[in-house]
Design an enzyme around this catalytic site. Structure first.
Site, PDB file in Angstrom:
ATOM      1  N   ASP A 411       0.852  -1.177   0.000  1.00 34.73           N
ATOM      2  CA  ASP A 411       0.000   0.000   0.000  1.00 34.73           C
ATOM      3  C   ASP A 411       0.897   1.239   0.000  1.00 34.73           C
ATOM      4  OD1 ASP A 411      -2.308   1.597   0.241  1.00 34.73           O
ATOM      5  OD2 ASP A 411      -2.059   1.669   2.405  1.00 34.73           O
ATOM      6  N   LYS A 412       0.338   2.381  -0.280  1.00 29.64           N
ATOM      7  CA  LYS A 412       1.137   3.606  -0.277  1.00 29.64           C
ATOM      8  C   LYS A 412       0.959   4.406   1.007  1.00 29.64           C
ATOM      9  CE  LYS A 412      -0.077   7.386  -2.347  1.00 29.64           C
ATOM     10  NZ  LYS A 412       0.122   8.357  -1.244  1.00 29.64           N
ATOM     11  N   PHE A 685     -18.515   8.288   5.510  1.00 32.98           N
ATOM     12  CA  PHE A 685     -17.715   7.860   4.362  1.00 32.98           C
ATOM     13  C   PHE A 685     -17.858   6.349   4.160  1.00 32.98           C
ATOM     14  CE2 PHE A 685     -13.885   5.966   2.646  1.00 32.98           C
ATOM     15  CZ  PHE A 685     -13.658   6.725   1.515  1.00 32.98           C
ATOM     16  N   GLY A 900      -7.722   2.182 -11.798  1.00 30.12           N
ATOM     17  CA  GLY A 900      -8.631   1.178 -11.269  1.00 30.12           C
ATOM     18  C   GLY A 900      -9.552   0.585 -12.309  1.00 30.12           C
TER      19      GLY A 900
END
Length: 1262
Positions: A411-412, A685, A900
């Protein structure tokens, strides 16, 4: 669709759902009523539910023995040895005393059982401690709450909890001391997150008031069966009047969570004990089968084949030998046919040669892995002093897989970066505010990093010293904490106009409206909890008149000319909230009479100030001090670092969030003061919408306003221009998009802020549908999602934010080392493509010479065509490399970047092969805008179709699926909770720890276990062959030349400890060497240490040593009158020395522990045989070992034979290991050192070029 059509559709859906309540009721099967109910049927139903007593132990006093034996029988090796022990009780195939054959299996089963019972006893003590905790439960007989142990809590009990108490069971929240029915919990014990979560009393609960009386509760609860989904709870509460209220996860208090910031709560237990969500998620340590363990099973099967061949050879030989006797001079069983005798001998030899199958190997591997984990866990270089966190090894049986990783998926955010967000830039109304002071701080930090990187270069010596000094001075002058923001001067001047009309820059009313709403959205569009050391939670008081106090504060500021208010004349004091509202939003004017009164009051205040200026000045100083103290003490507890950064940014511009409740927010606005904003709804969210919204009644206009923040890819599509001002809004949107692209190129995280003003009739129509969705019983989540999407349309774009997320320390060095080790690094992130590429350059995943292959397709057909073109391009690069003869693959310079949508098509069956072919040829792959599901699908695709070892590393809940799918999952304990850690096999605190974990510990663990397994096979084959060679001299009768006790204990006891020490402590290479030369990792990564041909080399070496060990004593004692046991004495002693010294030769590390273990092994053997020889008369019938060893050791021939045998057997191994391998390794190490220096120089040059490319004015700045 029109709003009315949408409302009709939702209404019909809900009516259909309400008609299916009966079906819903039958599916749920859980009814909860008060435990003191008088309904006997319901009372019996409650008794069927589990109590709150937990039991994590596996055994009881009576079930331990049968259950543990049954579990151990799942291992084939244990079943095999039990079969051999039983076979030895058959007289016709008996090899030695039956009780001796029981020793190995009984010893192994006993040791394993002892380990299991120790672990189970620790669990028992923990269970007893938890079950004995106290809580207050309502007693209907005593009409009050009484102390009761957790284990006695039942479903239907009412539990009373206070602040900081732990929740004993899953409870439905019925009462909270908070006047708005809010309760805050901390879920750190459940998911590791320390931020507070808000829970709400069941909506429309009629008993909510000053006090809650359980006797007045007559409702019935229908809910779903127990499950392990922490974020989901479905059900309804049916009141006595027949009204049903929907229940959701926000009403449920979960077991093991802690009550915070709430004085008192009362709930009714709906799930208890093992049916609680916490217990259903407690699956214990993760179990995975390592790749080495799978190879071990293959080798064990080859050992079985070898055993079968040897036993078959003995059976055939014995049959032929029996058939050759016609008139024997000694007694021979002539009644049994030779074929049947051979059949009996086959099973006898299976018993005799049973040690060929290493029964103690599995137990030894478990012990070695525990020792390896202990040293990994206590490695100080993997300890984070700031967080007081060390590495966690949650999977106990895959340590060796750390040394075979071929693909790493990362992951970043929070993994490569700090996930400590700092507000850096923003764009409002299409105007960009660069916040250069914040950017300058980033530039200085970058310069310091660059300085340290080049510190070793003599060429840059004086220039670097000057650069470092300048950076240090500038950083000391302007460095601020992560949460602090230095306001942009231009934006600050515009905001100052709210309080100072003489400001040099006068913004338009429209722009000022945008700015005000922008920062108001930053302050309130979140779920931040406001707290402070003195007041844990800031809430909105019931009685508050902020406007009056605000007027007083403004007047005091005006009296003494040291605030922006001082520039206002008495006639301008109408800058109160109502006056400002009229100026900006044109919502009416003040009456002249009110203004005259205000002017008169102002003049009176000024006169008072002139009369007693010292007293007024002192009061003003006290007030200012109090305001500053309150402001400094505010603490924001946010669910994500992004939220915290935005709230701190709003606070830097004096738009301060001071408190919140379930229905209102308290916000300070510049030039206005404290305002209580009515909070109507929060649309949280979620990963589908990629945004969150709050619905409030605007404090200045009174309108219903929706404030939304979210990903730019979503908000920009939802933002539409009004028909009356299309040109203006199009210009704002165009400018904002340019700023977004610029922020992404700089590596900033971007969020868009938007709003929507609702008319009252529109809001009422939406509210009806939303309330029905909230109260629905079936498909509640889907209906709420549809309701939110219906509201978040036709948004007005306010602006965007750019947040910097700094790289973690040593990330570039770590990635470079992993790539040199032959590990392909992929980055799977949900961020924008430009941001991901920028971060990839910063962390050296991309170099200046690399070529980007971008795959952003609008359709599936375009994606297929693009993949074919890119494959041809990469193949062309490989062909060019082959022609130039450089020897270095050009494919390593290709980097694939995909979004994506394209990734979704690439994962489909039609394009999967092309995607695999392309990605396999690339140096690295960056997948942007990828969802959690896509991340796991990518990892699974590479793992299954390429057959490689994969590792996934992440820090957030969106990385859990990826971590669980990979062969090795690593969680980083960062800023996004502990979900990734709790789902991982190993947990670290920093990305840089990966290099030490993989390159050093992974290499060691794999090398140790692989060599230990080979050593176990070697020593067993070597010793068994001694017995096999003897069969050629005893007519293949199954006789042995050694005592049966020595035969059984030789591999089980006398030579078992040295391999354990070898597997735990051996270091084939020092840690510094492995870190400096990551290329050495490829030896383990390509499985060169443990490949099929190595098994046969080991077996051949064991055959050679057994031949030497048998025939050297045979020829030494040829022609003598020694007996069978006397002949076997030097053979056993020589075998012991050969096996122990063989490991010494193979060991790269020899410590005092190794020497002690070797001495103890020799001492135990000779001590045992001497005691057996000195005192045992009938220990091993029909032979008698009395005095044999003592006699043999009294002759010099015994020692000469042992020395010659040992030297002759080990000489080839010693020559091969210490001559050829060491010479080849030195040559390779010299070459790799030279390559390492060249690569380092090349990287330094590339970094210099990249610096001059991105910062051409770096020399001019100093």
């Amino acid at each position: 669709k029109t709003p009315s059509a949408q409302w009709t559709r939702t209404h019909l859906i809900l009516r259909g759902l309400s008609g299916n309540n009966l079906c819903f009721h039958h599916r749920m099967k859980r009814t909860v009523v008060p435990s003191f109910t008088e309904n006997e049927e319901l009372k019996e139903l409650l008794q069927l539910y589990k109590s709150n007593k937990i039991r994590t132990t596996k055994y009881s006093f009576l079930s331990f023995l049968p259950k543990n034996v049954f579990e151990q029988l799942h291992r084939f090796a244990n079943v095999y040895f039990i079969f051999l022990a039983a076979l030895n009780f058959v007289p016709v195939v008996e090899a030695f005393q039956p009780e001796i054959a029981l020793v190995p299996i009984v010893l192994v089963l006993s040791l394993t059982a002892l380990k299991d019972i120790c672990e189970d006893y620790r669990r028992f003590k923990t269970d007893r401690l938890i079950n004995g905790l106290l809580c207050r439960v309502y007693s209907s007989t005593q009409q009050s709450y009484v102390d009761q142990c957790w284990k006695n809590v039942q479903v239907g009990d009412f539990v009373h909890l206070s602040c900081n108490e732990i929740i004993p069971a899953d409870m439905l929240l019925l009462y909270s001391s908070d006047p708005h029915g809010v309760c805050y919990i901390e879920t750190a014990n459940l998911d590791g997150e320390t931020n507070l979560k808000q829970r709400q009393v069941v909506s429309d609960f009629p008993l909510q008031g000053e006090e809650f009386t359980p006797e007045s509760f007559h409702s019935r609860i229908e809910c779903e069966n127990p499950n392990n989904d922490l974020s989901r709870f479905r059900g309804y509460m049916e009141h006595s009047n027949g009204v049903r209220v929907g229940l959701h996860s926000g009403n449920l208090l979960l077991r093991s969570c802690t009550i915070r910031n709430t004085e008192t709560v009362v709930g009714i237990v709906v799930y208890a004990g093992h049916e609680t969500k916490a217990m259903m998620n407690n699956s214990g340590p993760r179990y995975k089968r390592s790749k080495l363990e799978k190879h071990l099973n293959t080798d064990i099967l080859w050992c079985v084949v070898l055993l079968f061949v040897m036993c078959l050879t003995a059976a055939i030989g014995h049959g032929l030998w029996m058939n050759s006797f016609k008139e024997s001079i000694f007694q021979v069983d002539t009644e049994t046919p030779p074929a049947l005798a051979g059949f009996y001998i086959f099973w006898t030899m299976v018993i005799v040669l049973q040690v060929l199958i290493p029964i103690s190997l599995y137990v030894s591997i478990e012990i070695v892995k525990l020792g390896q984990i202990y040293f990994i866990h206590n490695d100080l270089s993997l300890y984070n002093k700031q967080l007081d966190s060390r590495i966690q090894c949650r999977a106990l049986n895959i340590t060796e897989d750390l040394g075979q990783i071929q693909y790493l998926f990362s992951d970043k955010t929070g993994t490569l970066t700090e996930n400590k967000m700092v507000f850096c830039r923003c764009s409002i109304f299409g105007v960009e505010y660069p916040h250069e002071e914040n950017g300058r701080n980033r530039y200085y930090f970058f310069c310091i990093f660059l300085t340290l990187h080049f510190a070793c270069s003599e060429f840059h010596c004086f220039y670097i010293l000057f650069l470092l000094l300048a950076c240090w001075v500038s950083t000391c002058r302007s460095c601020v904490q992560a949460k602090e923001v230095v306001p942009d001067p231009a934006l600050g001047r515009k905001l100052n106009w709210l309080t100072n009309h003489s400001s040099s820059e006068t913004p338009s009313s429209m722009e000022l409206t945008y700015i005000t709403d922008f920062f108001l959205a930053l302050a309130i569009c979140n779920s931040v909890v406001v707290s402070s050391p003195n007041q844990p939670r800031h809430v909105i008081p019931e009685e508050r008149t902020p406007l009056k106090s605000l007027e007083e504060v403004k007047l005091m500021f005006q009296r003494f000319s040291f605030s922006p208010f001082s520039a206002l004349s008495p006639s301008q004091i109408k800058g109160s909230p109502h006056s400002l509202k009229s100026r900006l939003f044109i919502r009416g004017k003040r009456e002249e009479e009110e203004q005259d009164v205000e002017d008169q009051e102002t003049e009176d205040d000024l006169k008072d100030t002139q009369t007693n200026p010292d007293e007024a000045r002192q009061s003003m100083q006290d007030l200012t001090k109090q305001v500053e103290e309150i402001t400094d003490e505010l603490v924001y507890e946010a669910e994500s670092p992004d939220e915290a950064a935005l709230v701190h940014a709003a606070r830097a511009y004096r738009c301060t969030l001071r408190g919140r409740s379930a229905e209102s927010l308290l916000v300070d606005l510049p030039g206005i003061g404290s305002l209580a904003i009515q909070l109507l709804h929060i649309l949280p969210f979620d990963s589908n919408r990629k945004r969150m919204s709050v619905v409030v009644r605007h404090p200045l206009t009174g309108q219903v306003v929706v404030f939304t923040k979210g990903a730019d890819s979503v908000i920009m599509d939802l933002a539409e221009s009004p028909t009356d001002q299309t040109e203006v809004y199009s210009h704002i949107k165009e400018k904002t998009q340019k700023h977004l692209d610029a922020y992404a190129r700089e590596g900033l995280r971007t969020l868009c802020i938007a709003k929507k003003v609702l008319k009252e009739d529109e809001y009422d129509l939406w509210l009806k549908a939303h309330m029905l969705a909230e109260s629905s019983i079936e498909n509640r989540e889907e209906l709420l999602l549809e309701s939110a999407q219906r509201l978040e349309t036709n948004l007005t774009l306010l602006g965007t934010t750019g947040i910097v997320d700094r790289l973690q320390e040593e990330v570039p060095e770590t990635i470079a080392a992993l790539q040199r080790a032959g590990i392909k690094v992929w980055v799977l992130t949900g961020d924008k493509q430009e941001t991901a590429i920028n971060i990839a350059y910063a962390c050296k995943l991309l170099c200046a010479s690399d070529k980007l292959l971008t795959a952003n397709c609008g359709s599936k057909d375009a994606c297929a065509a693009l993949f074919e073109d890119l494959i041809l391009e990469v193949q062309g690069g490989e062909s060019l490399t082959a022609l130039t003869g450089n020897g270095e693959s050009m494919s390593s310079s290709f980097i694939l970047v995909t979004d994506g949508r394209t990734l979704g098509w690439a994962l489909e069956d039609e394009l999967r092969s092309n995607f695999l072919e392309l990605s396999r040829r690339c140096k690295a792959v960056i997948c942007c805008r990828s969802t959690p599901l896509q991340k796991s699908q990518v990892v699974q695709l590479i793992r299954d179709h390429l057959g490689v070892m994969t590792l996934a590393v992440g820090d957030g809940a969106n990385d859990v699926s990826m971590i669980q799918v990979a062969d090795v999952g690593i969680g980083i304990s960062g800023q996004e909770g502990m979900q990734a850690v709790m789902s991982s096999d190993f947990a670290i605190s920093r990305f840089k720890h990966l290099s030490k974990l993989l390159l050093v510990h992974g290499h060691w663990c794999y090398s140790r276990l692989a060599n230990m397994i080979q050593y176990f096979i070697y020593k067993n084959v070597m010793y068994v062959n001694l017995l096999f060679w003897y069969q050629f001299f005893c007519g293949f009768s199954g006789s042995v030349m050694t005592n049966s006790w020595v035969l059984i204990l030789f591999n089980l006891i006398f030579t078992s400890a040295p391999p354990l020490i070898y597997g735990i402590l051996n270091q084939d290479l020092p840690a510094d060497t492995l870190m400096e030369l990551p290329e050495l990792y490829q030896d383990a990564q390509t499985s060169k240490t443990f490949v099929p041909y190595m098994f046969w080399i080991t077996v051949l070496d064991a055959f050679y040593q057994s031949l030497v060990c048998f025939f050297v004593p045979y020829f030494a004692y040829a022609g003598s009158d020694v007996g069978v046991l006397s002949f076997g004495s030097p053979i056993n002693a020589s075998a012991l020395f050969i096996i122990l010294l063989h490991q010494v030769i193979e060991s790269n590390t020899l410590t005092w522990i190794h020497m002690v273990v070797l001495v103890l092994s020799c001492t135990s053997y000779f001590g045992f045989v001497l005691l057996l020889s000195g005192f045992c008369v009938t220990c091993s019938p029909p032979v008698n070992p009395l005095g044999i060893e003592l006699l043999q050791m009294s002759h010099s021939l015994f020692y000469i034979t042992c020395v010659l045998t040992t030297v002759a057997a080990l000489l080839p191994r010693y020559a091969h290991t210490h001559t050829l391998q060491k010479l080849m390794y030195r040559q390779r190490r010299t070459q790799e050192n030279r390559t390492h220096v060249e690569n380092k120089q090349r990287q330094r040059n590339l970094t210099s070029l990249s610096l001059l490319k991105h910062y051409p004015d770096i020399q001019d700045r100093f």
